[in-house]
Motif scaffolding. Structure first.
Motif, PDB file in Angstrom:
ATOM      1  N   VAL A 177      -0.212 -15.157 -16.709  1.00 22.53           N
ATOM      2  CA  VAL A 177       1.639 -15.075 -15.872  1.00 22.53           C
ATOM      3  C   VAL A 177       1.929 -16.066 -14.594  1.00 22.53           C
ATOM      4  O   VAL A 177       3.229 -16.684 -15.145  1.00 22.53           O
TER       5      VAL A 177
ATOM      6  N   LEU B 289       2.597 -19.430 -16.254  1.00 24.17           N
ATOM      7  CA  LEU B 289       3.989 -19.818 -16.999  1.00 24.17           C
ATOM      8  C   LEU B 289       5.654 -19.342 -16.033  1.00 24.17           C
ATOM      9  O   LEU B 289       6.093 -20.093 -16.846  1.00 24.17           O
ATOM     10  N   ASP B 290       5.286 -18.704 -15.236  1.00 24.13           N
ATOM     11  CA  ASP B 290       6.118 -18.772 -14.624  1.00 24.13           C
ATOM     12  C   ASP B 290       7.304 -20.189 -13.987  1.00 24.13           C
ATOM     13  O   ASP B 290       7.776 -20.168 -13.981  1.00 24.13           O
TER      14      ASP B 290
ATOM     15  N   LEU C 163       5.266 -15.269 -21.128  1.00 27.36           N
ATOM     16  CA  LEU C 163       5.372 -15.153 -20.025  1.00 27.36           C
ATOM     17  C   LEU C 163       5.328 -12.963 -20.907  1.00 27.36           C
ATOM     18  O   LEU C 163       4.750 -12.894 -19.916  1.00 27.36           O
TER      19      LEU C 163
END
Length: 541
Positions: A207, A210-211, A233
Motif C-alpha cells: 500500500v 503503490l501510494d 491500492l
C-alpha cells in the motif's frame, strides 16, 4: 566557570559534528565509519553477554526455587515443622527475593548506550543519506544501469557484493519523491514493488509503495496507469482515503480529457494530436541544466568519439627530460600523448606508492567538502555537481610535498613559485565534478585577483589510485576520455600562449562507479612563466 566549560564542551562537539558531516562526499573519510560500526558491534556483543549472564543467574534461581516450592507445597506444615526450613523461608522472602529483584532491575545497557551516544555524534546525517541515495541515482543515469542491476549489486570490479532490500528501494524512491524527482521515484518504487511481489520479507507494505508510485506516474500524465495502480491500492486497503479521492480525481480528469478530444475531432476531423504517446511504465528522463549531458555521460561510459587512424598516428610515446633539465637527463620520465589538439600528455611513475600514502595521510584529516566559485557572487560554495572532499598541502607540511612540487616543476618547465598549493581530492559515492573550466573566463575577471598571479595557465593532475570502474577525466568538446592509473599524471595547458582561454579544455571528472578515487593537482599561473612559456605570434598559438 562550570557553565563556561559546558558551553565549550558543546561548542567542540558542534565543531566536530560539522567537520565530520557529509561523509558521502569522500570514500576516504567513510572508511572511519567502518571502524566506528565495528566498535559498536563489539559493544553490543558485550551487552548481550551481560544480559545472557544475568538471565542465566535468574534462570538458575528459578529452577532452584521450582524444586524447593514443589517440595514445600506438597506438605506445608510438615515442611515448616523443621525450624531451619521456617528460618530459610523468612530469609528468602525478606532478603533473597529482594536481591533477585535488584538483579532483574539491574541495567546492563549503560556501557552500550554510553558508547552509542558518543559514536552517534560522528554518525552520518540525513543529508548524508540523501546524498548517498542521489549518488546511486547519478550512477544509474550516467552508466545506464537499471534499478534491478543496482539492487542486485551486479557491478563490475566489485569484491564485496551487496544488494538492496525492498526497504532500501523504497527509501531511494522516497528520497527522489521528496526532491520532486518523479522519474527516479517511478523507477525505484517499481523495483520495490517487484521485489515485494517476489515474496521478499519486509516491513514496507505494498500500500505504501503503490501510494507513492501511483502519484509519481500521474505526474508524468499517465492517467490510465495511475488509475490502475490506485485501484490495486484500494483493493488492498479499501479504507485508504487519499487513494479513494485520487481515483475520483483521476476519473474526472480522464472524462474531461475524452470530452476535449471529442470536441477537437468534431471541429477538425483531420486534426491529429501532437501529444506524445506515453508507453505505460516507460518515461523519459527529464532534461537538466547541462547542455552536453549526453556527450559527457557517453564519454564516461567509454562510448565517446573515437580518434581517426590518421590522428592516432600523431600520438607518440617518448622519454621526457624537461627540455634537458639536469635532474631529468639521467632519469627521464616516460611521456605518452593522450590527445593531439589540444595537446594532453600522460607521464608515468610520477609518484611512488610511499609518496602517495604519505600525501593521503597528510590530507585525510583536513579533507573538507570541495567548493566551486559562484560566477555571480565570486563566493566559494558547495555544489551538487562537484561531489568530493579536498585539502590543500603546503611544502612546510612535509618534505614529500616539496619533493612532489619540485618534480612537477621539472617535468613542465613551469615555476611552482606562483602556482597554487597542492590540492588533494578524494571522491565519495558517485563522486564527480561535472564539465567545468579550470581557468577564469572573461565574465569572471576577478576569480584569481586575490592571488595576484594571473590566470591558471596549466593543469597537472596526479592519479593517486586505480579505479575499478568509472572515474575517467573526460573532455566533451573533442571527445577525449582519460582513465585513472595510479602513479601517472596528465598535463595540459588551459590558456593559449596569447593568454586567451582554450575553451576546448572544458573537462569533467566522471562519477566513480566502483572504487575509491584519489587525485592531487597543481594549477600553474601566468605570473613567473612569461619567459618560461613566451607569447605566440597569433591568438591561438
Amino acid at each position: 566557570m562550570k557553565p563556561l566549560l559546558q558551553w565549550m564542551f558543546f561548542a567542540c562537539i558542534f565543531l566536530i559534528r560539522r567537520a565530520e558531516a557529509e561523509f558521502f562526499t569522500s570514500i576516504g573519510q567513510m572508511t572511519d565509519l567502518i571502524y566506528a560500526e565495528k566498535d559498536l558491534v563489539q559493544s553490543l556483543k558485550e551487552y548481550i553477554r551481560a544480559e545472557e549472564n544475568k538471565l542465566s543467574q535468574i534462570k538458575s534461581w528459578a529452577e532452584k526455587m521450582d524444586v524447593l516450592t514443589s517440595k514445600s507445597t506438597s506438605d506445608p506444615e510438615g515442611y515448616l515443622a523443621h525450624p531451619v526450613n521456617a528460618y530459610k523461608l523468612v530469609k528468602r522472602l525478606n532478603t533473597d527475593w529482594l536481591e533477585l529483584e535488584n538483579l532483574v532491575l539491574q541495567d546492563t545497557t549503560n556501557g552500550f548506550i554510553a558508547n552509542l551516544t558518543i559514536q552517534r555524534q560522528f554518525f552520518p546525517t540525513e543529508e548524508d543519506e540523501t546524498g548517498a541515495a542521489k549518488a546511486l541515482m547519478r550512477l544509474q543515469d550516467t552508466y545506464k544501469l537499471d534499478p534491478e542491476t543496482l539492487s542486485r549489486g551486479n557491478l563490475p570490479g566489485t569484491k564485496y557484493r551487496s544488494s538492496l532490500t525492498v526497504g532500501d528501494c523504497f527509501g531511494m524512491g522516497k528520497t527522489a519523491y521528496n526532491d520532486g524527482d518523479y522519474y527516479h521515484t517511478v523507477l525505484w518504487m517499481e523495483q520495490a514493488l517487484k521485489q515485494h511481489d517476489e515474496g521478499e520479507d519486509t516491513a514496507v507494505s505494498k500500500v505504501e509503495i503503490l501510494d507513492y508510485l501511483s502519484y509519481a506516474v500521474f505526474q508524468f500524465g499517465d492517467l490510465h496507469r495511475a488509475m490502475e495502480l490506485t485501484r490495486r491500492l484500494i483493493s488492498l486497503d479499501s479504507s485508504h482515503e487519499r487513494a479513494g479521492s485520487n481515483l475520483r480525481y483521476f476519473e474526472k480528469l480522464l472524462e474531461k480529457e475524452r470530452e476535449e478530444k471529442e470536441k477537437e475531432s468534431s471541429v477538425n476531423k483531420t486534426m491529429t494530436t501532437t501529444e506524445p504517446v506515453v508507453q505505460s511504465g516507460a518515461y523519459e528522463r527529464p532534461l537538466d541544466y547541462l547542455p552536453e549531458r549526453d556527450i559527457y555521460e557517453a564519454l564516461c561510459r567509454g562510448e565517446g568519439v573515437k580518434m581517426t587512424p590518421r590522428r592516432q598516428k600523431r600520438l607518440f610515446c617518448r622519454y621526457h627530460d624537461g627540455n634537458r633539465n639536469p635532474h631529468l637527463l639521467i632519469a627521464p620520465f616516460k611521456e605518452e600523448d593522450e590527445w593531439d589538439s589540444p595537446h594532453i600528455v600522460r607521464y608515468y611513475d610520477v609518484m611512488s606508492d610511499e609518496e602517495i600514502e604519505k600525501i593521503k595521510q597528510l590530507a585525510k584529516p583536513r579533507l573538507a567538502r570541495a567548493t566551486v566559485r559562484d560566477p555571480k557572487t565570486g563566493v566559494l560554495t558547495v555544489a551538487s555537481y562537484r561531489v568530493s572532499k579536498s585539502s590543500w598541502l603546503e611544502e612546510d607540511d612535509d618534505p614529500v610535498v616539496a619533493k612532489v612540487n619540485q618534480r612537477m616543476q621539472q617535468i613542465t618547465g613551469l615555476t611552482v613559485k606562483t602556482a597554487e598549493l597542492l590540492q588533494v581530492a578524494n571522491y565519495g559515492m558517485g563522486g564527480q565534478y561535472e564539465p567545468h573550466f579550470d581557468f577564469s573566463r572573461k565574465d569572471e575577471p576577478d576569480a584569481f585577483k586575490r592571488l595576484g598571479t594571473g590566470n591558471r595557465v596549466a593543469t597537472f593532475l596526479n592519479y593517486m589510485s586505480d579505479v575499478e570502474a568509472g572515474g575517467a577525466t573526460v573532455f566533451p568538446d573533442f571527445g577525449a576520455a582519460i582513465w585513472p592509473k595510479k602513479g601517472t599524471a596528465v598535463f595540459w595547458y588551459n590558456l593559449f600562449r596569447s593568454g586567451e582561454g582554450d575553451y576546448r579544455t572544458r573537462h569533467a571528472a566522471c562519477p566513480v562507479l566502483v572504487g575509491c578515487k584519489w587525485v592531487s593537482n597543481k594549477w600553474f599561473h601566468e605570473r613567473g612563466n612569461e619567459f618560461l612559456r613566451p607569447c605566440g605570434r597569433t591568438e591561438v598559438d
